[in-house]
Design an enzyme around this catalytic site. Structure first.
Site, PDB file in Angstrom:
ATOM      1  N   SER A 128       0.856  -1.187   0.000  1.00  0.00           N
ATOM      2  CA  SER A 128       0.000   0.000   0.000  1.00  0.00           C
ATOM      3  C   SER A 128       0.885   1.228   0.000  1.00  0.00           C
ATOM      4  CB  SER A 128      -0.890   0.010   1.250  1.00  0.00           C
ATOM      5  OG  SER A 128      -1.551   1.249   1.406  1.00  0.00           O
ATOM      6  N   TYR A 170      -1.622   0.876  10.642  1.00  0.00           N
ATOM      7  CA  TYR A 170      -1.605   0.390   9.261  1.00  0.00           C
ATOM      8  C   TYR A 170      -0.295   0.764   8.584  1.00  0.00           C
ATOM      9  CZ  TYR A 170      -3.466  -0.747   4.613  1.00  0.00           C
ATOM     10  OH  TYR A 170      -3.681  -1.294   3.373  1.00  0.00           O
TER      11      TYR A 170
END
Length: 260
Positions: free
Chosen positions: A146, A159
């Site tokens: 990501s 995250y």
């Protein structure tokens, strides 16, 4: 984990075989569909057996219900693939985010889940399948990370930490396995509008909708799956080390154009 195979009867012999995790929804599901449509034999791996069964029915993929964070599930998956001819490509899509808390309000359970799925799950799959990929002679590992693993943002600490770790292990793997002719690809998407990602992270449909509000043409799961399909389909001597994919409206993690 259920060791049974669904959809196997529909599979025709193929020159390329992939194991795809996170296959029950979003980018993982779209990747299974893209590869199957392109003639690949695909093992679709995820925890939700019902969704995998429907996917197998639609695509002819081999449905393998499994939790990649559990060693015993990974071992059973490996043995199953070995018994049915092996695979030359491992595509680690499984992952996700939970919560958007600041560090001051961090929830240990959320951080633990993100690390287990994004980092340790990816590691366990790679560790298990590397001997098979090496022996193939032209093995491929693709990790979906990501842009959260490239730039931090407020409320993203957990995250960010998980995806930075996954990004780092991908780079280390590329250095370690080049001599074994295993190519290692990283695909790092930005804003992708999928069925469950923001909903699972934020816990409500209203909060999830705000993530995409006013954004013209965010990426779709199918957009990312097409990039994954291409990256693992080019001739093996071509290694697309790192691919960052964003919608035009997202010039950077901190710059997202919203209209209206």
């Amino acid at each position: 984990m259920t060791e049974g195979i669904q959809g196997a009867a529909k599979i025709q012999p193929a020159t390329k075989t992939a194991v795809v995790t996170g296959a029950s929804t979003g980018i993982g599901e779209a990747t299974v569909r893209a590869l199957a449509a392109d003639g690949w034999k695909v093992y679709a791996v995820a925890r939700r057996a019902d969704r995998l069964s429907a996917l197998a029915e639609d695509t002819g993929a081999v449905a393998v219900p499994a939790d990649i964070s559990k060693d015993e599930d990974v071992d059973i998956l490996l043995r199953l693939v070995e018994r049915h001819g092996g695979a030359d490509t491992l595509i680690n899509i499984a992952g996700g985010a939970r919560g958007a808390d600041t560090l001051a309000n961090a929830k240990t359970d959320d951080w633990d889940w993100m690390y287990q799925v994004n980092v340790l799950g990816t590691m366990k799959m790679i560790r298990a399948f590397l001997p098979m990929l090496r022996s193939n002679g032209e093995g491929t590992v693709l990790n979906l990370t990501s842009t959260a693993g490239l730039a931090v943002y407020e409320g993203g600490g957990g995250y960010n930490a998980a995806k930075y770790a996954q990004h780092a292990l991908t780079g280390a793997l590329r250095l370690e396995e080049a001599e074994n002719n295993v190519r290692v690809i990283e695909v790092a998407p930005g804003l992708v509008h999928t069925e469950e990602f923001a909903l699972n992270r934020l816990g409500s449909a209203e909060a999830a909708a705000k993530v995409y509000a006013g954004v013209e043409k965010p990426l779709t799961a199918e957009d990312v799956a097409e990039v994954v399909r291409y990256a693992v389909s080019v001739p093996h001597h071509i290694n697309l080390d790192h691919i960052t994919i964003r919608p035009v409206a997202q010039a950077a993690n901190h710059k997202l154009i919203r209209k209206g």
